[in-house]
Each structure stands twice: as structure tokens, then as C-alpha cells.
Design a protein around this motif. Structure first.
Motif, PDB file in Angstrom:
ATOM      1  N   GLY A  13       0.742  -1.079   0.170  1.00  0.00           N
ATOM      2  CA  GLY A  13       0.079  -0.032  -0.129  1.00  0.00           C
ATOM      3  C   GLY A  13       0.849   1.328   0.082  1.00  0.00           C
ATOM      4  O   GLY A  13       1.753   1.319  -0.668  1.00  0.00           O
ATOM      5  N   THR A  32       9.388  -2.513   7.158  1.00  0.00           N
ATOM      6  CA  THR A  32       8.838  -3.621   8.064  1.00  0.00           C
ATOM      7  C   THR A  32       7.532  -4.252   7.629  1.00  0.00           C
ATOM      8  O   THR A  32       6.776  -3.413   6.937  1.00  0.00           O
ATOM      9  N   TRP A  54       8.047  -7.645  12.086  1.00  0.00           N
ATOM     10  CA  TRP A  54       7.954  -7.577  13.707  1.00  0.00           C
ATOM     11  C   TRP A  54       6.553  -7.055  14.123  1.00  0.00           C
ATOM     12  O   TRP A  54       6.062  -5.896  13.136  1.00  0.00           O
ATOM     13  N   ASN A 106      -2.005   1.743  15.774  1.00  0.00           N
ATOM     14  CA  ASN A 106      -1.937   2.726  15.115  1.00  0.00           C
ATOM     15  C   ASN A 106      -1.240   4.029  16.028  1.00  0.00           C
ATOM     16  O   ASN A 106      -0.613   4.659  15.608  1.00  0.00           O
TER      17      ASN A 106
HETATM   18  P1  NDP Z   1      -2.076  -1.593   4.065  1.00  0.00           P
HETATM   19  O1  NDP Z   1      -3.280  -2.424   4.909  1.00  0.00           O
HETATM   20  O2  NDP Z   1      -2.107  -1.536   2.555  1.00  0.00           O
HETATM   21  O3  NDP Z   1      -0.693  -2.056   4.472  1.00  0.00           O
HETATM   22  C1  NDP Z   1      -0.561  -2.103   5.818  1.00  0.00           C
HETATM   23  C2  NDP Z   1       0.999  -2.166   6.360  1.00  0.00           C
HETATM   24  O4  NDP Z   1       1.108  -2.274   7.589  1.00  0.00           O
HETATM   25  C3  NDP Z   1       1.119  -3.621   5.971  1.00  0.00           C
HETATM   26  O5  NDP Z   1       2.579  -3.850   5.424  1.00  0.00           O
HETATM   27  C4  NDP Z   1       1.145  -4.561   7.206  1.00  0.00           C
HETATM   28  O6  NDP Z   1       2.078  -5.544   7.239  1.00  0.00           O
HETATM   29  C5  NDP Z   1       1.508  -3.497   8.151  1.00  0.00           C
HETATM   30  N1  NDP Z   1       1.075  -3.769   9.552  1.00  0.00           N
HETATM   31  C6  NDP Z   1      -0.185  -3.949   9.864  1.00  0.00           C
HETATM   32  N2  NDP Z   1      -0.169  -4.087  11.232  1.00  0.00           N
HETATM   33  C7  NDP Z   1       1.073  -4.206  11.739  1.00  0.00           C
HETATM   34  C8  NDP Z   1       1.703  -4.677  12.917  1.00  0.00           C
HETATM   35  N3  NDP Z   1       0.844  -4.839  14.043  1.00  0.00           N
HETATM   36  N4  NDP Z   1       3.112  -4.616  13.034  1.00  0.00           N
HETATM   37  C9  NDP Z   1       3.774  -4.292  11.746  1.00  0.00           C
HETATM   38  N5  NDP Z   1       3.375  -4.170  10.740  1.00  0.00           N
HETATM   39  C10 NDP Z   1       1.817  -3.953  10.524  1.00  0.00           C
HETATM   40  O7  NDP Z   1      -2.262  -0.014   4.505  1.00  0.00           O
HETATM   41  P2  NDP Z   1      -2.504   1.405   3.724  1.00  0.00           P
HETATM   42  O8  NDP Z   1      -1.273   1.388   2.763  1.00  0.00           O
HETATM   43  O9  NDP Z   1      -3.805   1.467   3.290  1.00  0.00           O
HETATM   44  O10 NDP Z   1      -2.128   2.147   5.095  1.00  0.00           O
HETATM   45  C11 NDP Z   1      -0.917   2.883   5.215  1.00  0.00           C
HETATM   46  C12 NDP Z   1      -1.141   4.044   6.602  1.00  0.00           C
HETATM   47  O11 NDP Z   1      -1.901   5.095   6.091  1.00  0.00           O
HETATM   48  C13 NDP Z   1      -2.010   3.483   7.686  1.00  0.00           C
HETATM   49  O12 NDP Z   1      -1.295   3.921   8.904  1.00  0.00           O
HETATM   50  C14 NDP Z   1      -3.347   3.883   7.531  1.00  0.00           C
HETATM   51  O13 NDP Z   1      -4.218   4.212   8.506  1.00  0.00           O
HETATM   52  C15 NDP Z   1      -3.099   5.270   6.682  1.00  0.00           C
HETATM   53  N6  NDP Z   1      -4.043   5.691   5.900  1.00  0.00           N
HETATM   54  C16 NDP Z   1      -4.322   5.028   4.800  1.00  0.00           C
HETATM   55  C17 NDP Z   1      -5.526   5.654   4.018  1.00  0.00           C
HETATM   56  C18 NDP Z   1      -5.968   4.958   2.987  1.00  0.00           C
HETATM   57  O14 NDP Z   1      -6.853   5.303   1.966  1.00  0.00           O
HETATM   58  N7  NDP Z   1      -5.514   3.686   2.331  1.00  0.00           N
HETATM   59  C19 NDP Z   1      -6.158   7.043   4.120  1.00  0.00           C
HETATM   60  C20 NDP Z   1      -5.454   7.634   5.449  1.00  0.00           C
HETATM   61  C21 NDP Z   1      -4.549   7.110   6.280  1.00  0.00           C
HETATM   62  P3  NDP Z   1       1.669  -6.891   6.479  1.00  0.00           P
HETATM   63  O15 NDP Z   1       1.639  -6.698   5.051  1.00  0.00           O
HETATM   64  O16 NDP Z   1       2.418  -8.241   7.008  1.00  0.00           O
HETATM   65  O17 NDP Z   1      -0.059  -7.292   6.890  1.00  0.00           O
END
Ligand code: NDP
Length: 240
Positions: A13, A32, A54, A106
Motif C-alpha cells: 500500500g 517492516t 515484527w 496505530n
Molecule cells: P495496508 O493495509 O495496505 O498496509 C498496511 C501495512 O502495515 C502492511 O505492510 C502491514 O503488514 C503493516 N502492518 C499492519 N499491522 C502491523 C503490525 N501490527 N506490525 C507491523 N506492521 C503492521 O495499509 P495502507 O497502505 O492502506 O495504509 C497505510 C497507512 O496509511 C495506515 O497508517 C493507514 O491508517 C493510513 N491511511 C490510509 C488511507 C488509505 O486510503 N489507504 C487513508 C488515510 C490514512 P502485512 O503486510 O504483514 O500485513
């Protein structure tokens, strides 16, 4: 070797776009992730960026993970707190598990990650801490009391820590994306997507790369006078 950057949730993402943009800008990047090994190894194969697994909601795991990154690549100059999850639900049905998972991943993660790079940044008199918050932390969103609370908390954290880092060459900023065209957002039914786009004055979703470019700017020497700020990147959906 360029400066070292860690991007949490940097394999998918928005985070993947941030990792790539920082690499293109000359940083040595560590990305990560939590558990999606398949996505992480695909990302690694495509980009050559090293990946580390992690859980950012675990303080000790963050200490160990960051120590490994620093041993492999070098001291962390730039931390991008991007990892995030949603567990949506109306408040009258929300469970303690939904609440805690979102606050832990978060918001608590910002403490867990930043705490372990902060002293090094202070010693070296340089650092950039950039957290990916959300428009929903600025305005609140029905069905997301947990997520809105966590994302608003990220902004408060940013403003407080910016004051502590200011004399030490460390800037601390937050970016608040609006709707970004990640897989998750694009997967919603066409009618819902149309109504989402209808709320965005610019008339389209944002691209992950547009958030990544904000990160590259805030990480740069050029942004040295910007700290404690909240950069909205939402197509005009919400103006503060
Ligand atoms: P994705 O769901 O596409 O990706 C999330 C990433 O975070 C993945 O790499 C995932 O790892 C990792 N992750 C999730 N939980 C954990 C954890 N406990 N420990 C370590 N890594 C973790 O997210 P987005 O790209 O949509 O969002 C990225 C950020 O942007 C977030 O903070 C989101 O709240 C924020 N955001 C997103 C918006 C959107 O429209 N998409 C709008 C506004 C804010 P794994 O691949 O292993 O699951």
C-alpha cells in the motif's frame, strides 16, 4: 551510503510507495511488515529493499527489530510510522478487542518505534520522525471511533515530540491522507467508490505515490524548518 530510513508497514500500500520513493531519493531503506510474508517477499524481489518482520504493537519486538536494522544498515535517521489497521464498527457494537487492536497498532506503535530511535537521533543531532495519520483523525469518522482516536492521538504525539526534538535537529511531523487508491479502497463496490469520489473536490482518489512524495519532502534537509506540522493530502475533502 545515504541516510537510513525505516518504514513500518513498508511492504504494501502507501508504505510500499514510501519505501520505494525514499530508496529512489538515495536513502538506505528497511521496510517492516507484520505477517504477510508473500507480499513482503514479492516487494523485496521487485525493489531489492530489505524487509523485516515484527509487530509494531510490541515494544520489545520493536527494540530487537530496530537493533537488527541498525546492525545491518546503520543508525536510523528517518522513521516513518506508517503501519496501520482498521477494525471498524459502530461504537454501540465495538468490542474491547477492536478498540485495543487499533490503538495498539496505530498509536502505541508510535511510542514503541520512536522510543528506540530517539536517543540515537538526539546524539547525532539529526532525525526525522514522520507519522501517517489520517483525515479521519482530523475530522472523526462514524464507525471509526477507535481509528479516529488513534489517528488524532498521532497528531498530539507529533506536536509534543516536535517541541522536545526542536533544539536537537529532529523534526517530527504528521501526514493526513484522505482516500488513497490502495487495493483496499479500489476493491469497494463501484457505487460506494463513486460516492467517495463525490466527496473529494479534486474529483479522484489520491495515489500512494502522492503521499510518498510528501514523506520524501519532510525527510529532506529542505524541510528542516517544518516541525510539529500536520500536512493534509486529501484532495480538498477536509480543510483545516
Ligand atoms: P495496508 O493495509 O495496505 O498496509 C498496511 C501495512 O502495515 C502492511 O505492510 C502491514 O503488514 C503493516 N502492518 C499492519 N499491522 C502491523 C503490525 N501490527 N506490525 C507491523 N506492521 C503492521 O495499509 P495502507 O497502505 O492502506 O495504509 C497505510 C497507512 O496509511 C495506515 O497508517 C493507514 O491508517 C493510513 N491511511 C490510509 C488511507 C488509505 O486510503 N489507504 C487513508 C488515510 C490514512 P502485512 O503486510 O504483514 O500485513
Amino acid at each position: 551510503m545515504g541516510k537510513v530510513a525505516i518504514v513500518t508497514g513498508g511492504t504494501r500500500g502507501i508504505g510500499a510507495a514510501i519505501s520505494k520513493a525514499l530508496k529512489d531519493a538515495g536513502y538506505s531503506v528497511a521496510a517492516t511488515y507484520a505477517g504477510n510474508d508473500e507480499a513482503a517477499s514479492k516487494f523485496h524481489e521487485e525493489t531489492g529493499i530489505p524487509v523485516y518482520k515484527w509487530n509494531v504493537s510490541d515494544f520489545n519486538a520493536c527494540a530487537e527489530g530496530i537493533a537488527k536494522v541498525e546492525a545491518d544498515i546503520g543508525p536510523v535517521d528517518v522513521l516513518v510510522n506508517n503501519a496501520g489497521i482498521t477494525r471498524d464498527g459502530m461504537f454501540h457494537k465495538m468490542t474491547p478487542e477492536q478498540w485495543s487492536a487499533v490503538i495498539d497498532t496505530n498509536l502505541n506503535a508510535l511510542f514503541n518505534m520512536t522510543r528506540h530511535v530517539w536517543e540515537g537521533m538526539r546524539e547525532r543531532s539529526f532525525g526525522r520522525v514522520i507519522s501517517i495519520s489520517s483525515v479521519n483523525g482530523q475530522k472523526g469518522q462514524m464507525g471509526q471511533s477507535n481509528y479516529s482516536a488513534a489517528k488524532a492521538g498521532e497528531i498530539g504525539f507529533t506536536k509534543a515530540l516536535a517541541q522536545e526534538g526542536a533544539r536537537k535537529g529532529i523534526t517530527v511531523n504528521a501526514i493526513c491522507p484522505g482516500y488513497i487508491g490502495t487495493e483496499m479502497v479500489r476493491a469497494v463496490p463501484e457505487k460506494v467508490l463513486e460516492s467517495i469520489i463525490g466527496m473529494i473536490p479534486i474529483g479522484r482518489l489520491g495515489e500512494p505515490e502522492e503521499i510518498a512524495r510528501c514523506v520524501v519532502f519532510l525527510a529532506s534537509e529542505d524541510a528542516g524548518f517544518i516541525t510539529g506540522s500536520t500536512l493534509s493530502a486529501n484532495g480538498g475533502q477536509y480543510m483545516v
